[in-house]
Design a protein around this motif. Structure first.
Motif, short mmCIF file in Angstrom:
data_model
loop_
_atom_site.label_atom_id
_atom_site.label_comp_id
_atom_site.label_asym_id
_atom_site.label_seq_id
_atom_site.Cartn_x
_atom_site.Cartn_y
_atom_site.Cartn_z
N ASP A 75 6.92 9.46 2.79
CA ASP A 75 5.59 9.81 3.28
C ASP A 75 4.54 9.76 2.17
O ASP A 75 3.55 10.49 2.20
N THR A 76 4.75 8.91 1.20
CA THR A 76 3.82 8.85 0.08
C THR A 76 2.52 8.12 0.42
O THR A 76 1.54 8.26 -0.30
N ALA A 77 2.52 7.37 1.50
CA ALA A 77 1.34 6.56 1.85
C ALA A 77 0.66 7.05 3.12
O ALA A 77 0.02 6.26 3.83
N LYS A 78 0.75 8.35 3.42
CA LYS A 78 0.11 8.88 4.62
C LYS A 78 -1.41 8.79 4.54
O LYS A 78 -2.09 8.66 5.56
N HIS A 79 -1.96 8.88 3.34
CA HIS A 79 -3.41 8.89 3.16
C HIS A 79 -4.02 7.50 3.26
O HIS A 79 -5.24 7.36 3.28
N ILE A 80 -3.20 6.46 3.35
CA ILE A 80 -3.70 5.08 3.45
C ILE A 80 -3.90 4.76 4.94
O ILE A 80 -2.94 4.67 5.70
N ARG A 81 -5.14 4.58 5.34
CA ARG A 81 -5.47 4.30 6.73
C ARG A 81 -5.75 2.82 6.98
O ARG A 81 -5.46 2.30 8.04
N SER A 82 -6.32 2.17 5.97
CA SER A 82 -6.65 0.74 6.08
C SER A 82 -6.72 0.16 4.67
O SER A 82 -6.47 0.86 3.67
N LEU A 83 -7.06 -1.11 4.58
CA LEU A 83 -7.16 -1.76 3.28
C LEU A 83 -8.34 -1.25 2.46
O LEU A 83 -8.42 -1.51 1.25
N LYS A 84 -9.26 -0.54 3.09
CA LYS A 84 -10.37 0.05 2.35
C LYS A 84 -9.92 1.20 1.45
O LYS A 84 -10.64 1.57 0.52
N ASP A 85 -8.77 1.77 1.74
CA ASP A 85 -8.26 2.91 0.97
C ASP A 85 -7.45 2.48 -0.24
O ASP A 85 -6.88 3.35 -0.92
N ILE A 86 -7.36 1.20 -0.51
CA ILE A 86 -6.65 0.71 -1.69
C ILE A 86 -7.56 -0.23 -2.45
O ILE A 86 -8.55 -0.74 -1.91
N LYS A 87 -7.24 -0.46 -3.71
CA LYS A 87 -8.02 -1.34 -4.58
C LYS A 87 -7.07 -2.25 -5.35
O LYS A 87 -6.11 -1.77 -5.95
N GLN A 88 -7.38 -3.53 -5.33
CA GLN A 88 -6.56 -4.48 -6.09
C GLN A 88 -6.91 -4.37 -7.58
O GLN A 88 -8.08 -4.41 -7.95
N LEU A 89 -5.90 -4.27 -8.42
CA LEU A 89 -6.09 -4.04 -9.85
C LEU A 89 -6.31 -5.37 -10.58
O LEU A 89 -5.67 -6.39 -10.26
N VAL A 90 -7.21 -5.32 -11.55
CA VAL A 90 -7.47 -6.45 -12.44
C VAL A 90 -6.77 -6.15 -13.76
O VAL A 90 -7.24 -5.33 -14.56
N LEU A 91 -5.62 -6.78 -13.99
CA LEU A 91 -4.76 -6.49 -15.14
C LEU A 91 -4.87 -7.61 -16.17
O LEU A 91 -5.12 -8.77 -15.84
N THR A 92 -4.66 -7.22 -17.44
CA THR A 92 -4.64 -8.19 -18.54
C THR A 92 -3.19 -8.37 -18.99
O THR A 92 -2.51 -7.39 -19.34
N LYS A 93 -2.73 -9.60 -18.98
CA LYS A 93 -1.34 -9.89 -19.31
C LYS A 93 -1.13 -9.92 -20.82
O LYS A 93 -2.03 -10.26 -21.59
N LYS A 94 0.09 -9.60 -21.20
CA LYS A 94 0.48 -9.64 -22.61
C LYS A 94 1.08 -11.00 -22.93
O LYS A 94 1.91 -11.52 -22.18
N ILE A 95 0.66 -11.54 -24.06
CA ILE A 95 1.19 -12.83 -24.48
C ILE A 95 2.48 -12.59 -25.25
O ILE A 95 2.52 -11.85 -26.24
#
Length: 314
Positions: A75-95
């Motif tokens: 039940d860890t994702a009960k607070h997620i109602r739609s895609l508006k409740d999440i954010k895609q992360l912009v990550l920097t990769k390690k070389i």
């Protein structure tokens, strides 16, 4: 054989005690939080998303959860109602530098493989995103930084994309229980603000539509009044034209009557005094016979027929 007097039992063998809770290895716990999805427990892969409470997910697993919530094991994702409740992360990769003796199986021969090594780092400080350091991201843009890097280089805008953000917009990834409670309060405030903005937009739209309808009605009323005024003016002009003929026509008719009277002379004026031609004493019998049959005929004169009668036979 035992129990023959030669063995000495211990206390743990004679007295039952409560079992101590099993301690989870910290490295395993960190690995589960930072390298696996919170819903499906699968290994994280791009695109990686994060919720308002700082938990990491695979985007595919979030979509599956939203389509069918019965398949979720926790039940860890009960607070997620739609895609508006999440954010895609912009990550920097390690070389990484690949060693020469690196085999196809992904491990180098006769070398130690660190399972806590992360593929992503902080773009400011260069720290690895493996759970040993506190990381956060901006809810507006999704760029990920370490807290140490933000303290070393403080700024009111994102170092990666330049979008401005406030302290309230920073969300800690996989924080402690106190951090989660704070994030819950910020999540509720953010959602309430979004509701208020929606209501204000709806009211503005309704007011705009009402103003548009009012302006349209006013324009229509003006057009109707102008058309009615034009109709009334045209009707009045028509009535006046019917009641009072123009002067030019009256003048022409008067001139025509005068010309006729002058051409006929005084006789027409004399004839007009009497009701009929027979009542005029000045008219001759022949002239009267043209208009009436009451005059006396001469002896031996044939009666005229209406077809063959001519005035000069009289």
């Amino acid at each position: 054989m035992g129990c023959d007097g030669g063995t000495i039992p211990k206390r743990c063998e004679l007295v039952r005690e409560k079992k101590k809770p099993e301690k989870v290895d910290k490295e395993i716990e960190l690995n589960a939080k930072w390298f696996h999805c919170a819903i499906s427990q699968q290994e994280l892969c791009e695109p990686i998303v994060c919720c308002e409470l700082g938990k990491l997910y695979r985007k595919e697993s979030v979509l599956e959860y939203l389509l069918d919530k019965s398949k979720a094991t926790t039940d860890t994702a009960k607070h997620i109602r739609s895609l508006k409740d999440i954010k895609q992360l912009v990550l920097t990769k390690k070389i990484r530098k690949v060693p020469k003796d690196f085999k196809n199986n992904g491990h180098a021969a006769n070398t130690y493989h660190d399972f806590q090594a992360s593929d992503y780092i902080c773009p400011i400080s260069g720290l690895e995103m493996n759970g040993r350091y506190r990381f956060c991201f901006s809810w507006k843009c999704g760029c990920v930084f370490s807290e140490r890097g933000l303290k070393e280089v403080p700024s009111a805008s994102c170092h990666n994309c330049g979008t401005p953000f406030a302290e309230e917009d920073l969300i800690i990834i996989n924080g402690s229980e106190d951090d989660v409670t704070k994030l819950q309060g910020g999540m509720l405030e953010r959602r309430q603000k979004a509701k208020e903005e929606k209501k204000s937009k709806k009211s503005k739209r309704a007011n705009g539509e009402a103003l548009d309808t009012a302006t349209k009605d006013s324009k229509k009323s003006k057009i109707d009044t102008s058309s009615s005024v034009s109709q009334t003016t045209s009707s009045t002009l028509r009535s006046e034209s019917n009641m009072k003929p123009p002067k030019s026509k009256t003048k022409s008719s008067s001139t025509i009557t005068k010309a006729e009277s002058s051409s006929n002379g005084d006789k027409t004026l004399a004839y007009s005094k009497y009701k009929s031609v027979a009542a005029n004493p000045e008219a001759s019998k022949v002239f009267k016979s043209l208009f009436s049959s009451s005059h006396k005929e001469k002896p031996g004169q044939a009666k005229p027929h209406w077809v063959t009668y001519q005035s000069y036979h009289c």
